[in-house]
Design an enzyme around this catalytic site. Structure first.
Site, short mmCIF file in Angstrom:
data_model
loop_
_atom_site.label_atom_id
_atom_site.label_comp_id
_atom_site.label_asym_id
_atom_site.label_seq_id
_atom_site.Cartn_x
_atom_site.Cartn_y
_atom_site.Cartn_z
N GLU A 46 -18.24 12.00 -46.64
CA GLU A 46 -18.34 12.27 -48.06
C GLU A 46 -17.00 11.86 -48.67
OE1 GLU A 46 -19.30 16.29 -49.16
OE2 GLU A 46 -19.07 15.79 -51.29
N ARG A 272 -17.10 20.09 -33.19
CA ARG A 272 -16.06 19.41 -33.97
C ARG A 272 -14.71 19.62 -33.30
NH1 ARG A 272 -17.22 20.25 -39.16
NH2 ARG A 272 -15.17 19.89 -39.99
N LYS A 282 -11.16 19.73 -45.16
CA LYS A 282 -10.68 18.92 -46.28
C LYS A 282 -10.28 19.79 -47.47
CE LYS A 282 -14.12 15.86 -46.00
NZ LYS A 282 -15.02 14.73 -46.29
P1 ATP Z 1 -14.44 18.98 -43.64
O1 ATP Z 1 -15.22 20.09 -43.00
O2 ATP Z 1 -13.08 18.75 -43.09
O3 ATP Z 1 -14.45 19.03 -45.13
P2 ATP Z 1 -16.69 17.32 -43.42
O4 ATP Z 1 -17.40 17.45 -42.17
O5 ATP Z 1 -17.28 18.03 -44.56
O6 ATP Z 1 -15.18 17.67 -43.22
P3 ATP Z 1 -17.54 14.69 -43.93
O7 ATP Z 1 -16.98 13.65 -44.80
O8 ATP Z 1 -18.86 15.27 -44.26
O9 ATP Z 1 -16.48 15.83 -43.85
O10 ATP Z 1 -17.52 14.21 -42.43
C1 ATP Z 1 -18.00 12.95 -42.03
C2 ATP Z 1 -18.35 13.02 -40.59
O11 ATP Z 1 -17.25 13.41 -39.80
C3 ATP Z 1 -19.46 14.01 -40.32
O12 ATP Z 1 -20.40 13.40 -39.49
C4 ATP Z 1 -18.77 15.15 -39.63
O13 ATP Z 1 -19.66 15.77 -38.75
C5 ATP Z 1 -17.61 14.45 -38.93
N1 ATP Z 1 -16.49 15.37 -38.76
C6 ATP Z 1 -15.86 16.05 -39.74
N2 ATP Z 1 -14.91 16.85 -39.22
C7 ATP Z 1 -14.93 16.66 -37.87
C8 ATP Z 1 -14.19 17.21 -36.78
N3 ATP Z 1 -13.23 18.11 -36.97
N4 ATP Z 1 -14.49 16.78 -35.53
C9 ATP Z 1 -15.45 15.88 -35.36
N5 ATP Z 1 -16.18 15.32 -36.33
C10 ATP Z 1 -15.93 15.71 -37.59
MG MG Z 2 -19.53 17.46 -44.39
#
Ligand code: ATP
Ligand code: MG
Length: 573
Positions: A46, A272, A282
């Site tokens: 995102e 994760r 984020k």
């Molecule tokens: P955050 O929780 O930090 O805001 P998010 O998961 O909401 O991150 P996205 O932009 O939706 O952020 O993430 C894009 C991809 O990265 C998704 O498929 C998510 O599952 C993966 N991802 C995000 N954080 C991690 C992590 N700590 N370890 C592994 N994969 C991750």
């Molecule tokens: Mg997400």
């Protein structure tokens, strides 16, 4: 395997020969002929922040799986929430992914490209009696939803005729109603044990400009309604995501079952990445930026890809790290030292060794002629003979590290002290004869030493030994530069535990040394140049604050890991 690796809580670390559970599933699918043997993965960020090391794990996993199985890898922005999204983030995400070596060829997609299709599918559900326009407000929807122990109550609009819902939906889309007036909801099961299945929201009204679709839309799909269908549109075979989406899977499957999608992706969840001394969300990283606790998303103390890059991490060291930690089904926290190990190990092999003095103390070699100077050949990298040597000037006045001298030194202090002899790396033995102090403050301002011309190169022909070897820089030739020493951004291994993570910020996470003295070979180096300052650590020239002729050096990592120390204290493992 080295000690850090053994001790690190990698939990799930895979042997290189064994296959992780995701690859095992994919192999099975191929063997069973599913998807015609095709493998197609994606990374679906995102665009509401910069990528961090957790995202790197997902990028490396998805892109290497595609490569290993001869498949394809897409980049898709899940840009369904215009409030928090921005093109700045889109651009930074692409830059970071390219830098990491992920290749999505020409497949750069956006969920917003599918808004028309998603809308048509929403209408389809309404027509089928599987969605309705609801007039409850946010608060009411929450109340009606029930709890984990009690079933929810149906919305008074649940049986609204399809024609009426279709009309309202179209007018929502045209911008006729204020935000919050209506939502579109799926009609599933208000008593479902999984709360996500209790008539979830599909669309809400938002009068906000979208960074790609402009003012076209006044309703935006919920992430849950967009994500799986976008994968279906793109023909994604394996939708790899993190564990928190496990509870969403029944809903995603429901959409896929109830819509005329061209393809059915399979969702697989993995744990994760969490790292000690780090926050990864984020939202929290944004807070660090907006509240000024760091200088930006790319502050070298941030766990972002751009921060790690500025700090001096290479893409290959991050990929190595991601491979080493493997993939797991249960959440765990990886020790930050494992990430540091990856870059230290690589820089040990590749970084040229140079000399720099961070806290200079003047040494005058009284028996060295005033105007003379000579060039001393110094080995560039003992780990890599092909790296050759360079000439470093030596003369009467030198800088050494203030810490390398003690006037009142304990017996086991093998560096310089009055009357003692030490080796200057690659150069000569020197003996300290006299200590000059500031008459007012008593501070040591200069050491007067003599050198032994017979010891050139660092060995005495008579076989006498010295215990200490110091790095040094010729005062006449030194280049002055700013050096930034970084420490962990947080003091505690689990900064989010007990109160606010902000309370655990490390006040000493950055020390700026404005006037370090460097050997002259470093005069012309530019951004991204990496080296080892002998005895001080691995450094990289900052890509943002350096100016031509005025490099700023960031310490990427210290020379030694902290495991030995931790173990000694009985804290490790
Ligand atoms: P955050 O929780 O930090 O805001 P998010 O998961 O909401 O991150 P996205 O932009 O939706 O952020 O993430 C894009 C991809 O990265 C998704 O498929 C998510 O599952 C993966 N991802 C995000 N954080 C991690 C992590 N700590 N370890 C592994 N994969 C991750
Ligand atoms: Mg997400």
């Amino acid at each position: 395997m080295n000690d850090e690796l053994r001790n690190a809580d990698a939990g799930s670390a895979q042997d290189s020969e064994s296959v992780d559970f995701i690859r095992a599933i994919i192999k099975d699918d191929i063997a069973a002929g599913r998807n015609g043997g095709r493998v197609h993965t994606r990374f679906p960020p995102e665009p509401n922040g910069y990528l961090h090391i957790g995202h790197a794990k997902s990028i490396v996993l998805n892109s290497s799986i595609a490569r290993e199985f001869g498949g394809k890898f897409n980049l898709r922005f899940d840009d369904t929430n215009p409030e928090k999204e921005d093109v700045e983030y889109v651009e930074s995400i692409k830059e970071d992914m390219r830098w990491l070596g992920a290749d999505w060829e020409d497949r750069e997609f956006y969920a917003s490209d599918y808004f028309d299709q998603l809308y048509a599918w929403a209408q389809h559900l309404v027509r089928e009696g599987k969605a309705y326009v609801c007039s409850l407000n946010e608060q009411e929807i929450r109340e009606y939803r029930g709890t984990v122990t009690e079933p929810g109550r149906p919305s008074p609009d649940r049986d609204r005729p399809a024609a009426e819902s279709l009309d309202l939906l179209e007018r929502m889309k045209q911008g006729e109603f204020p935000e919050g007036a209506y939502t579109l909801r799926a009609k599933i099961d208000m008593a479902h044990p999984n709360m996500k299945m209790r008539d979830p929201l599909l669309y809400r009204i938002r009068h906000i400009r979208h960074h790609r679709t402009g003012d076209t839309w006044h309703i935006y799909p919920m992430y849950d309604f967009a994500h799986g269908q976008s994968d279906a549109i793109e023909g994604i075979t394996h939708s790899i995501c993190t564990l928190e989406f496990e509870v969403n899977r029944p809903l995603y499957d429901w959409f896929i079952e109830n819509l005329p999608v061209p393809h059915k992706p399979r969702q697989i969840e993995f744990a994760r990445l969490n790292l000690t001394y780090t926050v990864m969300s984020k939202r929290k990283l944004l807070q660090l930026v907006t509240e000024g606790h760091v200088t930006g998303w790319d502050d070298p103390r941030m766990p972002t890809i751009s921060g790690l890059r500025r700090l001096g991490y290479t893409a290959s060291s991050i990929r190595t790290f991601c491979d080493r930690i493997g993939v797991a089904k249960r959440d765990s926290t990886v020790d930050l030292d494992l990430l540091k190990w990856a870059i230290r190990e690589e820089m040990n092999r590749t970084a040229p060794r140079v000399m720099a003095v961070l806290r200079p103390l003047k040494v005058v070699i009284t028996n060295y002629p005033e105007d003379a100077e000579e060039m001393i050949a110094c080995v560039n990298n003992p780990e890599d003979p092909s790296a050759g040597t360079r000439d470093v000037p030596f003369c009467r006045e030198l800088w050494i590290e203030r810490d390398d001298f003690r006037e009142e030194a304990p017996r086991k202090f093998f560096r310089l002290k009055p009357g003692a002899e030490v080796r200057l790396k690659h150069a000569y033995f020197i003996t300290c004869d006299e200590v000059i102090k500031d008459p007012d403050t008593g501070e040591v301002v200069e050491l007067r030493c003599t050198y032994d011309p017979e010891t050139r190169g660092g060995d005495a022909p008579d076989g006498r030994k010295v215990r200490g070897t110091l790095h040094w820089v010729s005062a006449r030739h030194a280049v002055t530069a700013e050096v930034r020493l970084y420490d962990n951004l947080f003091r505690e291994p689990f900064p989010e535990e007990g109160g606010s993570f902000l309370d655990n910020l490390n006040p000493d996470s950055l020390e700026v040394i404005p006037d370090a003295k460097l050997e002259p070979s470093l005069a012309g180096v530019g951004p991204g140049y990496r080296c080892q300052f002998l005895r001080l650590g691995y450094f990289c020239v900052d890509g943002k604050d350096s100016r031509p002729g005025a490099p700023v050096f960031n310490r990427t990592v210290t020379l030694k890991d902290t495991w030995a120390k931790l173990e000694a204290k009985g804290k490790a493992g």
